[in-house]
Design a protein around this motif. Structure first.
Motif, PDB file in Angstrom:
ATOM      1  N   THR A  38      14.902   8.263 -34.675  1.00 33.39           N
ATOM      2  CA  THR A  38      13.758   7.807 -34.164  1.00 33.39           C
ATOM      3  C   THR A  38      12.600   8.815 -34.584  1.00 33.39           C
ATOM      4  O   THR A  38      12.763  10.037 -34.325  1.00 33.39           O
ATOM      5  CB  THR A  38      13.630   7.466 -32.654  1.00 33.39           C
ATOM      6  OG1 THR A  38      14.545   6.403 -32.359  1.00 33.39           O
ATOM      7  CG2 THR A  38      12.198   6.812 -32.224  1.00 33.39           C
ATOM      8  N   HIS A  39      11.591   8.338 -35.265  1.00 32.42           N
ATOM      9  CA  HIS A  39      10.453   9.074 -35.751  1.00 32.42           C
ATOM     10  C   HIS A  39       9.183   8.868 -34.833  1.00 32.42           C
ATOM     11  O   HIS A  39       8.809   7.709 -34.685  1.00 32.42           O
ATOM     12  CB  HIS A  39      10.019   8.753 -37.203  1.00 32.42           C
ATOM     13  CG  HIS A  39       8.905   9.708 -37.671  1.00 32.42           C
ATOM     14  ND1 HIS A  39       7.627   9.016 -37.566  1.00 32.42           N
ATOM     15  CD2 HIS A  39       8.451  11.060 -37.649  1.00 32.42           C
ATOM     16  CE1 HIS A  39       6.709   9.951 -37.751  1.00 32.42           C
ATOM     17  NE2 HIS A  39       7.350  11.202 -38.054  1.00 32.42           N
ATOM     18  N   LEU A  40       8.789   9.665 -34.085  1.00 33.67           N
ATOM     19  CA  LEU A  40       7.467   9.740 -33.176  1.00 33.67           C
ATOM     20  C   LEU A  40       6.544  10.390 -33.642  1.00 33.67           C
ATOM     21  O   LEU A  40       6.481  11.527 -34.016  1.00 33.67           O
ATOM     22  CB  LEU A  40       8.168  10.308 -31.877  1.00 33.67           C
ATOM     23  CG  LEU A  40       9.302   9.535 -31.131  1.00 33.67           C
ATOM     24  CD1 LEU A  40       9.751  10.171 -29.704  1.00 33.67           C
ATOM     25  CD2 LEU A  40       8.880   7.957 -30.890  1.00 33.67           C
ATOM     26  N   LYS A  41       5.448  10.022 -33.675  1.00 25.95           N
ATOM     27  CA  LYS A  41       4.055  10.737 -33.782  1.00 25.95           C
ATOM     28  C   LYS A  41       3.548  10.769 -32.265  1.00 25.95           C
ATOM     29  O   LYS A  41       3.188   9.548 -31.715  1.00 25.95           O
ATOM     30  CB  LYS A  41       3.012  10.149 -34.830  1.00 25.95           C
ATOM     31  CG  LYS A  41       2.041  10.927 -35.195  1.00 25.95           C
ATOM     32  CD  LYS A  41       1.049  10.225 -36.057  1.00 25.95           C
ATOM     33  CE  LYS A  41       1.695  10.682 -37.452  1.00 25.95           C
ATOM     34  NZ  LYS A  41       0.651  10.465 -38.734  1.00 25.95           N
ATOM     35  N   ILE A  42       3.235  11.933 -31.725  1.00 30.47           N
ATOM     36  CA  ILE A  42       2.773  12.147 -30.195  1.00 30.47           C
ATOM     37  C   ILE A  42       1.466  12.717 -30.188  1.00 30.47           C
ATOM     38  O   ILE A  42       1.527  13.610 -31.012  1.00 30.47           O
ATOM     39  CB  ILE A  42       4.043  12.386 -29.196  1.00 30.47           C
ATOM     40  CG1 ILE A  42       4.611  13.733 -29.827  1.00 30.47           C
ATOM     41  CG2 ILE A  42       5.288  11.340 -29.323  1.00 30.47           C
ATOM     42  CD1 ILE A  42       5.692  14.302 -28.860  1.00 30.47           C
TER      43      ILE A  42
END
Length: 187
Positions: A38-42
């Protein structure tokens, strides 16, 4: 706690005792060479910094319960945006980075949902679209011109393309993601 694969844009999570807002979340399926992830941008809600994170879809992440209160935008001083609480009339301050690119759509009196965590404002819910008034646009071309668009200036100073039937004074719905015309609002 939820699985990383269940995270969605706009959710607030807690990692290493810091609060983050999920800007993007995308789960990639397993291939012959790579396992799924899972790729997250936070975005760190304290500093405004944005991080890319790659985690296992099965990793448990702490999501936090937040309260959302609709508040009215009052003004900005350039560094912060100020909102009025509807019940207490208290002024709530949010740093500019919580608004981000949406600041070009801000106008006095617009109502937005403010996210509250443990009594403190932490973020704002950016709507998918906003309604704005057409200030100036050219005359429409008569005839068979459904596919022809013309330029229009909105009340926030933004220029967009609109269909030929739109005229000055009309209220239009505009996408906050693409900055494009969606539809005319009938009131």
């Amino acid at each position: 706690m939820i699985f990383a694969s269940q995270l969605r844009e706009g959710m607030i999570i807690k990692r290493e005792n810091r609060l983050y807002k999920v800007i993007e979340a995308e789960t990639k399926a397993r291939t012959a060479q790579f396992s799924s992830y899972t790729h997250l941008k936070i975005q760190d809600l304290k500093t405004g910094h944005i991080y890319d994170l790659r985690v296992s879809p099965d990793e448990k992440i702490e999501n936090v319960e937040i309260e959302e209160i609709e508040m009215e935008y009052s003004y900005t001083d350039g560094n912060s945006f100020y909102f009025i609480h509807p019940d207490t009339f208290e002024i709530i301050e949010l740093p500019s980075y919580t608004i981000g690119e949406f600041k070009k759509f801000m106008k006095e009196g617009i109502k937005l949902k403010i996210q509250i965590y443990q009594g403190n404002p932490i973020s704002v819910v950016i709507p998918e679209s906003v309604e704005l008034k057409i200030i100036t646009t050219g005359e429409g071309i008569r005839g068979d011109t459904d596919s022809t668009w013309k330029s229009a200036i909105l009340e926030n100073g933004m220029e967009i393309l609109v269909p030929q039937f739109i005229k000055e004074g009309d209220i239009v719905k505009v996408s906050t993601k693409t900055n494009q015309y969606i539809e005319r609002v009938h009131k």
